[in-house]
Design a protein around this motif. Structure first.
Motif, PDB file in Angstrom:
ATOM      1  N   ALA A  14      13.837 -39.421 -13.729  1.00 24.10           N
ATOM      2  CA  ALA A  14      15.107 -39.530 -12.996  1.00 24.10           C
ATOM      3  C   ALA A  14      16.197 -40.133 -13.884  1.00 24.10           C
ATOM      4  O   ALA A  14      17.356 -39.715 -13.831  1.00 24.10           O
ATOM      5  CB  ALA A  14      14.908 -40.369 -11.736  1.00 24.10           C
ATOM      6  N   TYR A  15      15.820 -41.108 -14.708  1.00 22.94           N
ATOM      7  CA  TYR A  15      16.815 -41.688 -15.621  1.00 22.94           C
ATOM      8  C   TYR A  15      17.341 -40.621 -16.580  1.00 22.94           C
ATOM      9  O   TYR A  15      18.542 -40.538 -16.847  1.00 22.94           O
ATOM     10  CB  TYR A  15      16.202 -42.842 -16.421  1.00 22.94           C
ATOM     11  N   GLU A  16      16.432 -39.812 -17.094  1.00 25.66           N
ATOM     12  CA  GLU A  16      16.854 -38.771 -18.045  1.00 25.66           C
ATOM     13  C   GLU A  16      17.757 -37.745 -17.365  1.00 25.66           C
ATOM     14  O   GLU A  16      18.792 -37.336 -17.903  1.00 25.66           O
ATOM     15  CB  GLU A  16      15.603 -38.067 -18.590  1.00 25.66           C
ATOM     16  N   ALA A  17      17.358 -37.323 -16.157  1.00 28.76           N
ATOM     17  CA  ALA A  17      18.181 -36.353 -15.416  1.00 28.76           C
ATOM     18  C   ALA A  17      19.537 -36.976 -15.084  1.00 28.76           C
ATOM     19  O   ALA A  17      20.574 -36.293 -15.126  1.00 28.76           O
ATOM     20  CB  ALA A  17      17.451 -35.917 -14.149  1.00 28.76           C
ATOM     21  N   GLY A  18      19.532 -38.269 -14.782  1.00 26.16           N
ATOM     22  CA  GLY A  18      20.794 -38.959 -14.484  1.00 26.16           C
ATOM     23  C   GLY A  18      21.737 -38.944 -15.676  1.00 26.16           C
ATOM     24  O   GLY A  18      22.949 -38.723 -15.525  1.00 26.16           O
ATOM     25  N   ALA A 106      10.069 -37.113  -5.452  1.00 23.36           N
ATOM     26  CA  ALA A 106       8.945 -37.678  -4.697  1.00 23.36           C
ATOM     27  C   ALA A 106       7.651 -37.039  -5.187  1.00 23.36           C
ATOM     28  O   ALA A 106       7.651 -35.921  -5.716  1.00 23.36           O
ATOM     29  CB  ALA A 106       9.120 -37.412  -3.208  1.00 23.36           C
ATOM     30  N   VAL A 107       6.554 -37.737  -5.003  1.00 28.17           N
ATOM     31  CA  VAL A 107       5.231 -37.214  -5.346  1.00 28.17           C
ATOM     32  C   VAL A 107       4.362 -37.232  -4.098  1.00 28.17           C
ATOM     33  O   VAL A 107       4.234 -38.276  -3.437  1.00 28.17           O
ATOM     34  CB  VAL A 107       4.554 -38.056  -6.457  1.00 28.17           C
ATOM     35  N   GLU A 108       3.804 -36.082  -3.805  1.00 24.35           N
ATOM     36  CA  GLU A 108       2.855 -35.948  -2.690  1.00 24.35           C
ATOM     37  C   GLU A 108       1.439 -35.905  -3.252  1.00 24.35           C
ATOM     38  O   GLU A 108       1.188 -35.213  -4.241  1.00 24.35           O
ATOM     39  CB  GLU A 108       3.049 -34.574  -2.036  1.00 24.35           C
ATOM     40  N   ARG A 109       0.521 -36.622  -2.579  1.00 21.90           N
ATOM     41  CA  ARG A 109      -0.900 -36.515  -2.905  1.00 21.90           C
ATOM     42  C   ARG A 109      -1.597 -36.042  -1.639  1.00 21.90           C
ATOM     43  O   ARG A 109      -1.476 -36.696  -0.593  1.00 21.90           O
ATOM     44  CB  ARG A 109      -1.430 -37.891  -3.329  1.00 21.90           C
ATOM     45  N   GLU A 110      -2.272 -34.910  -1.708  1.00 23.52           N
ATOM     46  CA  GLU A 110      -2.961 -34.332  -0.530  1.00 23.52           C
ATOM     47  C   GLU A 110      -2.019 -34.298   0.681  1.00 23.52           C
ATOM     48  O   GLU A 110      -2.409 -34.631   1.794  1.00 23.52           O
ATOM     49  CB  GLU A 110      -4.214 -35.148  -0.164  1.00 23.52           C
ATOM     50  N   GLY A 111      -0.744 -33.963   0.458  1.00 22.26           N
ATOM     51  CA  GLY A 111       0.189 -33.800   1.578  1.00 22.26           C
ATOM     52  C   GLY A 111       0.922 -35.055   2.005  1.00 22.26           C
ATOM     53  O   GLY A 111       1.832 -34.976   2.828  1.00 22.26           O
ATOM     54  N   ASP A 112       0.537 -36.223   1.471  1.00 24.05           N
ATOM     55  CA  ASP A 112       1.249 -37.460   1.824  1.00 24.05           C
ATOM     56  C   ASP A 112       2.153 -37.882   0.680  1.00 24.05           C
ATOM     57  O   ASP A 112       1.724 -37.861  -0.486  1.00 24.05           O
ATOM     58  CB  ASP A 112       0.258 -38.608   2.093  1.00 24.05           C
ATOM     59  N   ILE A 113       3.353 -38.330   1.017  1.00 24.14           N
ATOM     60  CA  ILE A 113       4.251 -38.819  -0.034  1.00 24.14           C
ATOM     61  C   ILE A 113       3.761 -40.198  -0.464  1.00 24.14           C
ATOM     62  O   ILE A 113       3.639 -41.102   0.363  1.00 24.14           O
ATOM     63  CB  ILE A 113       5.696 -38.901   0.467  1.00 24.14           C
ATOM     64  N   VAL A 114       3.491 -40.339  -1.756  1.00 21.66           N
ATOM     65  CA  VAL A 114       2.907 -41.595  -2.242  1.00 21.66           C
ATOM     66  C   VAL A 114       3.796 -42.315  -3.252  1.00 21.66           C
ATOM     67  O   VAL A 114       3.540 -43.478  -3.584  1.00 21.66           O
ATOM     68  CB  VAL A 114       1.504 -41.361  -2.862  1.00 21.66           C
ATOM     69  N   ALA A 115       4.818 -41.631  -3.758  1.00 26.32           N
ATOM     70  CA  ALA A 115       5.710 -42.275  -4.717  1.00 26.32           C
ATOM     71  C   ALA A 115       7.076 -41.617  -4.627  1.00 26.32           C
ATOM     72  O   ALA A 115       7.172 -40.424  -4.322  1.00 26.32           O
ATOM     73  CB  ALA A 115       5.161 -42.143  -6.143  1.00 26.32           C
ATOM     74  N   GLY A 116       8.116 -42.391  -4.885  1.00 25.08           N
ATOM     75  CA  GLY A 116       9.461 -41.813  -4.821  1.00 25.08           C
ATOM     76  C   GLY A 116      10.458 -42.612  -5.629  1.00 25.08           C
ATOM     77  O   GLY A 116      10.336 -43.832  -5.768  1.00 25.08           O
ATOM     78  N   VAL A 117      11.432 -41.873  -6.153  1.00 25.44           N
ATOM     79  CA  VAL A 117      12.541 -42.477  -6.889  1.00 25.44           C
ATOM     80  C   VAL A 117      13.831 -41.802  -6.437  1.00 25.44           C
ATOM     81  O   VAL A 117      13.873 -40.580  -6.291  1.00 25.44           O
ATOM     82  CB  VAL A 117      12.395 -42.240  -8.415  1.00 25.44           C
ATOM     83  N   VAL A 118      14.858 -42.607  -6.201  1.00 26.33           N
ATOM     84  CA  VAL A 118      16.213 -42.083  -5.992  1.00 26.33           C
ATOM     85  C   VAL A 118      17.105 -42.839  -6.971  1.00 26.33           C
ATOM     86  O   VAL A 118      17.195 -44.069  -6.914  1.00 26.33           O
ATOM     87  CB  VAL A 118      16.697 -42.298  -4.537  1.00 26.33           C
ATOM     88  N   HIS A 119      17.722 -42.092  -7.859  1.00 27.14           N
ATOM     89  CA  HIS A 119      18.555 -42.696  -8.903  1.00 27.14           C
ATOM     90  C   HIS A 119      19.999 -42.244  -8.686  1.00 27.14           C
ATOM     91  O   HIS A 119      20.263 -41.045  -8.563  1.00 27.14           O
ATOM     92  CB  HIS A 119      18.033 -42.228 -10.278  1.00 27.14           C
TER      93      HIS A 119
END
Ligand code: IPD
Ligand code: CA
Ligand code: CA
Length: 269
Positions: A14-18, A106-119
């Motif tokens: 996200a930092y790089e995309a920012g 966001a990252v989903e594991r087996e359908g659940d969101i387990v990690a996220g970043v908003v930059h």
């Protein structure tokens, strides 16, 4: 990777995309429209998504990506991981030079969101969450754990919302918000759903709602809200979904859901 490691890896992307989006901000130009003529796509929406996809593919070639601009190619592999990416949330703000625009991953594991970043590069604000690890705002001074607002009465709440690009839906959304406005402290339409949700997690907004959001708009921000002690729900208490996404402290979100139901939000789409 653990959920925390996914969050930290998403943060580097996200930092790089920012940086890419900041560099392109002075020379922004529309290259297409999507659902309606107001649903702009700039040259930077696609460039940001291409960068995010490239970094994920280089490090984790088996992972599947759902991105707003390119969709999803293939099914989730045996590792169960899917990335959900809005490479530029708040494109209209970006185009007009307003700073509330973000990269949402966001990252989903087996359908659940387990990690996220908003930059949010232009505001120097970044938000990070992982399952069970809390939601955090990152500033040059360090990391601060987030908690949702303590407001319990909808009449005392500052409520964020958003409008879709379709004229008919906007008309319905406008009628609902016009009736809601006299009954709450105030209303905000900031123009970028992912930052809106982070600001709910942080208590800068007491609650937020919108009908018609796409999954990539709220996948990462929704985890921030949940990890900050709030909920993301629909009108009936189920998980947030495109028909309606209501975010806030549980009791306040329930009040807002009841009020929106009375105001006809069930037929908003
Ligand atoms: C939009 C923004 C806006 C919301 C719209 C979204 P985009 O995303 O999040 O705040 O009201 O519904 O589509 O198109 O700028 O990525
Ligand atoms: Ca978006
Ligand atoms: Ca977008």
């Amino acid at each position: 990777m653990t959920d925390e490691e996914f969050a930290e890896f998403a943060l580097t992307i996200a930092y790089e995309a920012g940086e890419l989006l900041l560099a392109g901000w002075q020379d922004v130009r529309p290259v297409a429209t999507k659902s309606t003529k107001h649903d702009l796509v700039t040259q930077m929406d696609g460039a940001s998504e291409a960068l995010v996809r490239d970094r994920i593919a280089s490090a984790r070639p088996d992972d599947v990506v759902l991105g707003e601009e390119e969709g999803q190619q293939g099914d989730v592999s045996d590792n169960g991981i899917r990335w959900v990416v809005d490479p530029l949330d708040g494109t209209v703000n970006y185009f007009y030079g307003h700073p509330a625009w973000a990269v949402s991953i966001a990252v989903e594991r087996e359908g659940d969101i387990v990690a996220g970043v908003v930059h949010i590069p232009a505001l120097h604000e970044t938000y990070l969450a992982w399952s069970g690890g809390g939601a955090w705002s990152l500033t040059p001074q360090g990391r601060n754990r987030l908690s949702v607002s303590k407001v319990v009465d909808l009449g005392d709440a500052v409520v964020g919302t958003g409008f879709g690009y379709d004229a008919g839906r906007r008309g319905r959304q406008g009628k609902i918000v016009a009736e809601l406005l006299p009954t709450v402290r105030d209303v905000r339409r900031i123009g970028a759903a992912a930052p809106d949700l982070c600001w709910v997690a942080q208590g800068r907004l007491d609650a937020h709602y919108e009908c018609g959001l796409n999954y990539w708009d709220w996948a990462a921000g929704g985890l921030m809200v949940a990890e900050a002690g709030g909920v993301v729900r629909d009108l009936d208490g189920g998980p947030g979904r495109t028909e309606m996404t209501i975010a806030g402290p549980p009791a306040l979100a329930a009040q807002l859901a009841a009020r929106l139901t009375k105001l006809g939000a069930r037929d908003c789409l």
